[in-house]
Design an enzyme around this catalytic site. Structure first.
Site, PDB file in Angstrom:
ATOM      1  N   LEU A  22      47.933 -69.953  97.403  1.00 42.49           N
ATOM      2  CA  LEU A  22      48.520 -69.901  95.918  1.00 42.49           C
ATOM      3  C   LEU A  22      49.002 -71.154  95.350  1.00 42.49           C
ATOM      4  O   LEU A  22      49.734 -70.779  94.152  1.00 42.49           O
ATOM      5  CB  LEU A  22      49.649 -68.754  96.079  1.00 42.49           C
ATOM      6  CG  LEU A  22      49.139 -67.250  96.777  1.00 42.49           C
ATOM      7  CD1 LEU A  22      50.287 -66.528  97.144  1.00 42.49           C
ATOM      8  CD2 LEU A  22      48.468 -66.607  95.143  1.00 42.49           C
ATOM      9  N   SER A  23      49.071 -72.082  96.081  1.00 46.54           N
ATOM     10  CA  SER A  23      49.389 -73.378  95.521  1.00 46.54           C
ATOM     11  C   SER A  23      48.922 -73.761  94.179  1.00 46.54           C
ATOM     12  O   SER A  23      49.838 -74.294  93.265  1.00 46.54           O
ATOM     13  CB  SER A  23      49.685 -74.471  96.569  1.00 46.54           C
ATOM     14  OG  SER A  23      50.191 -74.225  97.571  1.00 46.54           O
ATOM     15  N   LYS A  72      49.762 -80.273 109.471  1.00 48.12           N
ATOM     16  CA  LYS A  72      51.162 -80.498 109.152  1.00 48.12           C
ATOM     17  C   LYS A  72      51.470 -81.600 110.028  1.00 48.12           C
ATOM     18  O   LYS A  72      52.687 -82.591 109.662  1.00 48.12           O
ATOM     19  CB  LYS A  72      51.971 -79.378 109.128  1.00 48.12           C
ATOM     20  CG  LYS A  72      51.827 -78.640 107.829  1.00 48.12           C
ATOM     21  CD  LYS A  72      52.897 -77.332 107.794  1.00 48.12           C
ATOM     22  CE  LYS A  72      52.584 -76.593 106.743  1.00 48.12           C
ATOM     23  NZ  LYS A  72      53.467 -75.719 106.151  1.00 48.12           N
ATOM     24  N   ASN A  93      54.604 -81.230 105.077  1.00 48.50           N
ATOM     25  CA  ASN A  93      53.688 -80.487 103.936  1.00 48.50           C
ATOM     26  C   ASN A  93      53.451 -81.205 102.623  1.00 48.50           C
ATOM     27  O   ASN A  93      52.797 -80.417 101.716  1.00 48.50           O
ATOM     28  CB  ASN A  93      54.421 -79.164 103.921  1.00 48.50           C
ATOM     29  CG  ASN A  93      55.692 -78.883 102.894  1.00 48.50           C
ATOM     30  OD1 ASN A  93      56.414 -79.962 102.886  1.00 48.50           O
ATOM     31  ND2 ASN A  93      55.534 -78.065 102.043  1.00 48.50           N
ATOM     32  N   GLY A 134      58.506 -70.477 117.350  1.00 45.43           N
ATOM     33  CA  GLY A 134      57.365 -71.042 116.866  1.00 45.43           C
ATOM     34  C   GLY A 134      57.373 -72.144 115.932  1.00 45.43           C
ATOM     35  O   GLY A 134      58.630 -72.636 115.770  1.00 45.43           O
ATOM     36  N   ALA A 136      57.469 -72.160 112.819  1.00 42.24           N
ATOM     37  CA  ALA A 136      58.174 -71.839 111.478  1.00 42.24           C
ATOM     38  C   ALA A 136      59.771 -71.958 112.117  1.00 42.24           C
ATOM     39  O   ALA A 136      60.612 -72.363 111.296  1.00 42.24           O
ATOM     40  CB  ALA A 136      58.025 -70.521 110.821  1.00 42.24           C
TER      41      ALA A 136
HETATM   42  P1  ATR Z   1      54.319 -70.228 113.326  1.00 42.77           P
HETATM   43  O1  ATR Z   1      53.892 -71.190 113.245  1.00 42.77           O
HETATM   44  O2  ATR Z   1      54.016 -69.233 112.078  1.00 42.77           O
HETATM   45  O3  ATR Z   1      55.874 -70.136 113.948  1.00 42.77           O
HETATM   46  P2  ATR Z   1      53.425 -69.544 116.085  1.00 42.77           P
HETATM   47  O4  ATR Z   1      53.960 -71.004 116.727  1.00 42.77           O
HETATM   48  O5  ATR Z   1      52.300 -69.140 116.567  1.00 42.77           O
HETATM   49  O6  ATR Z   1      53.542 -69.140 114.466  1.00 42.77           O
HETATM   50  O7  ATR Z   1      54.780 -68.566 116.556  1.00 42.77           O
HETATM   51  C1  ATR Z   1      54.881 -67.098 116.452  1.00 42.77           C
HETATM   52  C2  ATR Z   1      55.963 -66.875 116.941  1.00 42.77           C
HETATM   53  O8  ATR Z   1      55.949 -65.326 116.954  1.00 42.77           O
HETATM   54  C3  ATR Z   1      56.711 -67.038 118.415  1.00 42.77           C
HETATM   55  O9  ATR Z   1      57.910 -67.143 118.194  1.00 42.77           O
HETATM   56  C4  ATR Z   1      56.055 -65.668 118.963  1.00 42.77           C
HETATM   57  O10 ATR Z   1      56.672 -65.356 120.024  1.00 42.77           O
HETATM   58  P3  ATR Z   1      56.160 -66.393 121.769  1.00 42.77           P
HETATM   59  O11 ATR Z   1      56.815 -67.679 121.484  1.00 42.77           O
HETATM   60  O12 ATR Z   1      57.140 -65.546 122.745  1.00 42.77           O
HETATM   61  O13 ATR Z   1      54.726 -66.090 121.680  1.00 42.77           O
HETATM   62  C5  ATR Z   1      56.443 -64.830 118.169  1.00 42.77           C
HETATM   63  N1  ATR Z   1      55.587 -63.245 118.484  1.00 42.77           N
HETATM   64  C6  ATR Z   1      54.402 -63.333 118.014  1.00 42.77           C
HETATM   65  N2  ATR Z   1      53.707 -62.184 118.452  1.00 42.77           N
HETATM   66  C7  ATR Z   1      54.805 -61.401 119.127  1.00 42.77           C
HETATM   67  C8  ATR Z   1      55.105 -60.268 119.595  1.00 42.77           C
HETATM   68  N3  ATR Z   1      54.136 -59.318 119.602  1.00 42.77           N
HETATM   69  N4  ATR Z   1      56.279 -59.919 119.741  1.00 42.77           N
HETATM   70  C9  ATR Z   1      57.112 -60.703 119.980  1.00 42.77           C
HETATM   71  N5  ATR Z   1      57.291 -61.875 119.310  1.00 42.77           N
HETATM   72  C10 ATR Z   1      55.870 -62.245 119.041  1.00 42.77           C
END
Ligand code: ATR
Length: 287
Positions: A22-23, A72, A93, A134, A136
């Site tokens: 969308l940027s 990034k 970014n 994660g 974010a």
């Molecule tokens: P992003 O870069 O968007 O932060 P990411 O690094 O893949 O994406 O992080 C995803 C986050 O969502 C993590 O905190 C993950 O938890 P885990 O570290 O335990 O994997 C969380 N997450 C994803 N699916 C999940 C689920 N079904 N239940 C609980 N947490 C979930």
């Protein structure tokens, strides 16, 4: 955007994929409103080509670039300078052209801060629940530490990841303000009301029916819930916050402001709130 001519400046986005971004809508709307002779285009960059892309952009006199997944962190090796916050977060970014190359910034987090401010949500002195650990969530934790949040309870399914993020942010920010917890232990949170920031991928389109915590009792502790997700515009997390008396917001304004801050850096202008509101309207129609 004016008619493209010999004076037109170019900005763009590098990433893979970039097809759903969308940027261009944000930046080309701003250029039009400000009567700038500037175009913004997405560039699909293949894995292994980031360095060439940045060098090529500089050679082509490109004014600025945004960077999205998966580059990034990788892009940081191709820059002449990196802003402090971006360096701490470990993710860039936005690239701003300078004399010998590009300087890297992270406008996602200042974007979140400005989005919160536009909803009259204050971070300073707050007690915050941050869901996720994660990429974010890690960035949000850094921002909270830099904005003098009183305390952040960092809840994650994998508690090791929560601990690792907390240790890193506490060490780099010189404040012991991030407290890691296992997601399932939310009942051990102090009995009070919090601002909660939802930074997991749970609830993201197309898996819209879930929230990372489904128990209504958890939501009794939330006065304001901010979900970084903007697709869908009403997540299960937001619904649960509202059902329990809190205010809930989605992440579209964060997307808006990360773009606005990048545009401001490239063009040395400041975008007014009324202009931001117009861009937001365009985003709402398209997102
Ligand atoms: P992003 O870069 O968007 O932060 P990411 O690094 O893949 O994406 O992080 C995803 C986050 O969502 C993590 O905190 C993950 O938890 P885990 O570290 O335990 O994997 C969380 N997450 C994803 N699916 C999940 C689920 N079904 N239940 C609980 N947490 C979930």
């Amino acid at each position: 955007m004016k008619m493209i001519d010999g004076h037109t400046r170019t900005c763009g986005l590098i990433g893979n994929p970039v097809e759903h971004t969308l940027s261009p809508l944000i930046h080309n709307t701003l250029a039009k409103q400000l009567n700038h002779n500037l175009v913004y285009v997405p560039f699909h960059v293949e894995e292994g080509q980031v360095h060439q892309a940045v060098d090529g952009a500089f050679a082509l006199n490109i004014l600025g670039l945004n960077v999205t997944v998966p580059y990034k962190s990788q892009v940081m090796d191709s820059l002449v300078q990196i802003d402090d916050l971006a360096q701490k977060i470990g993710a860039v970014n936005t690239l701003v052209r300078c004399e010998k190359g590009y300087k890297g910034y992270n406008t996602d987090m200042p974007g979140l801060y400005r989005a919160l401010a536009s909803e009259k949500i204050k971070l300073e002195g707050q007690e915050v629940i941050l869901l996720g650990a994660g990429g974010a969530a890690r960035a949000v934790a850094f921002m909270c530490a830099s904005k003098n949040v009183k305390r952040v309870y960092l809840l994650n399914r994998s508690v090791e990841k929560a601990k690792a993020v907390a240790d890193e942010v506490n060490a780099k920010s010189g404040r012991e303000c991030i407290y890691p917890m296992a997601l399932e232990n939310y009942n051990e949170l102090p009995d009070q009301k919090f601002l909660a920031i939802q930074a997991t991928s749970v609830g993201l389109h197309p898996n819209v029916e879930h929230a990372v915590i489904e128990d209504q009792a958890f939501y009794q502790r939330i006065h304001t819930g901010y979900d970084l997700i903007y697709k869908p515009r009403d997540t299960r997390f937001m619904q649960l916050v509202r059902e329990n008396g809190g205010c809930a917001f989605h992440g579209l304004k964060m997307l808006l402001y990360q773009g606005i801050i990048a545009y401001e850096l490239w063009n040395d202008v400041s975008v007014s709130e009324s202009m931001a509101a117009q861009v937001y309207k365009a985003l709402e129609e398209r997102a």
